[in-house]
Enzyme design. Sequence first.
Site, short mmCIF file in Angstrom:
data_model
loop_
_atom_site.label_atom_id
_atom_site.label_comp_id
_atom_site.label_asym_id
_atom_site.label_seq_id
_atom_site.Cartn_x
_atom_site.Cartn_y
_atom_site.Cartn_z
N ASP A 95 30.00 16.01 -34.29
CA ASP A 95 29.62 16.86 -35.56
C ASP A 95 28.59 16.12 -36.50
OD1 ASP A 95 30.94 19.05 -34.66
OD2 ASP A 95 32.54 18.80 -36.15
N ASP A 243 46.91 17.89 -36.87
CA ASP A 243 47.79 17.34 -35.91
C ASP A 243 49.38 17.67 -36.29
OD1 ASP A 243 47.80 15.88 -38.19
OD2 ASP A 243 47.45 14.07 -37.20
#
Length: 494
Positions: A95, A243
Amino acid sequence: MALTISYIIIAIYSISLLLIFFYSLAQLNLLVNYLSQKRKNQTAPKFNLLDPKEIPFVTIQLPVYNEEYVMERLLENIAKIEYPKSKLEIQVLDDSTDDSVAVTAQRISELQETGLDIQHIRRTDRTGFKAGALKEGLKIAKGEFIAIFDADFMPSADWLKKTVIYFKDPEIGVVQTRWGHLNRDYSTLTKIQAFALDAHFTLEQVGRNAKGHFINFNGTAGIWRKETILDAGNWEGDTLTEDLDLSYRAQLKNWKFKYLEDVETPAELPVVISAARSQQFRWNKGGAENFRKTVWSVITAKNIPFKTKFHGVMHLLNSSMFLCVFIVAFLSIPMLYIKNMYGHLGWVFEATSFFILSTIILFICYWFTYKSVQGSSFDNFVDYIKLFFTFFSVALGFSLHNSIAVLEGHMGKRSEFVRTPKFNINNLTQSWKGNKYLAKKLSPNMVLEFALMLYFLFGMYSAVPLNDFGLFPFHFMLFLGFSFVFFKSLTARA
């Protein structure tokens, strides 16, 4: 009126101490679990990678964003992974918006020419940040299992051979490995970060996993079953710790997690305090966001026992302990004056002094984690004592910064995912100065941290006219901690 305010201060102070005590008891229970697990010789079904029919297809995902200083090292290292090329693909989920993109593309092209199945995947925007990148890559991932590494991680060549084998057990959804530290001894800052992370990756991860309590995938250096990710609802970018979020959703769906303490995956610790601050802010705010998002699902789940619920709630509250610590620290000076103004309240202070036991418990717990990594010699114990109190002081110095993160998380204030700048620094001769990703402006929190440094200096002074030195060591550690954080933040500018 003054007495009423004093009672309110005492109540808030006592409740915060009690919550810290519960946290320390949870850590003590994890230590018992950890020690009992170390004595067990467990076996588990494993894939036989010598049998071509049992070798599963694996996708390695490398989510990166403006990682100019470590991209070459990352790609060179990941190309050394020992695994059949016909069963391996690598996705570089890039990105980036800086000059690293062209260099990365060139290096990937060179690796493709060697026969490596490696793809450079770019998005037009950073929707969902890291979670969005992982989700985008998953759409086209060919692997049955998805290994994930952040840009500064350097898995060993045989990493996949040591981890993917455990997925022969169809109930296992994640295998997580222990983080190592490439630059542990670079500075006081890196030493205390390593100290805290070692405690998490030994005491907490093993202690929870040993009894089937919920643990978390740590965002990197682990491998997922693709089916688990999809069954749990896929990656979501509505918290800063995607996460932890996906980990809890997966375990609430009855997927098991396997933690491998013996498999170390080294990475680089932040060497400058502005980088550590951004990382701490993200982790602590994300923890509070996940408490807000997930705690009710944990409490009401019918498929997990009470003790697992208790540890799950305490796990989700981990970052909130910084808020309790800050409240205790800030109110300790008013408490000192209340003690000397109202003699009939002396029993309250005798009762709260019991909570020094929390520090003793944490001292014991951290020693067992420290010696598991560093050894248990007398010299190591002496080093441990110095490091423990250094860590304790600096953690106190971070308490305002992290408390603000926690409050934002609990209140639902959204913020951008701020990556931790990498430096590619492995030894004492290298310097971080000139790193173009460093924050250039001063944090507004620094003004408050300077004020708190003076506030706790006043607390130390107050012990003299009041002739009460019971809190003097605590105020001294707070003064040192806020001084460290303030002056390091002031000077650590590129």
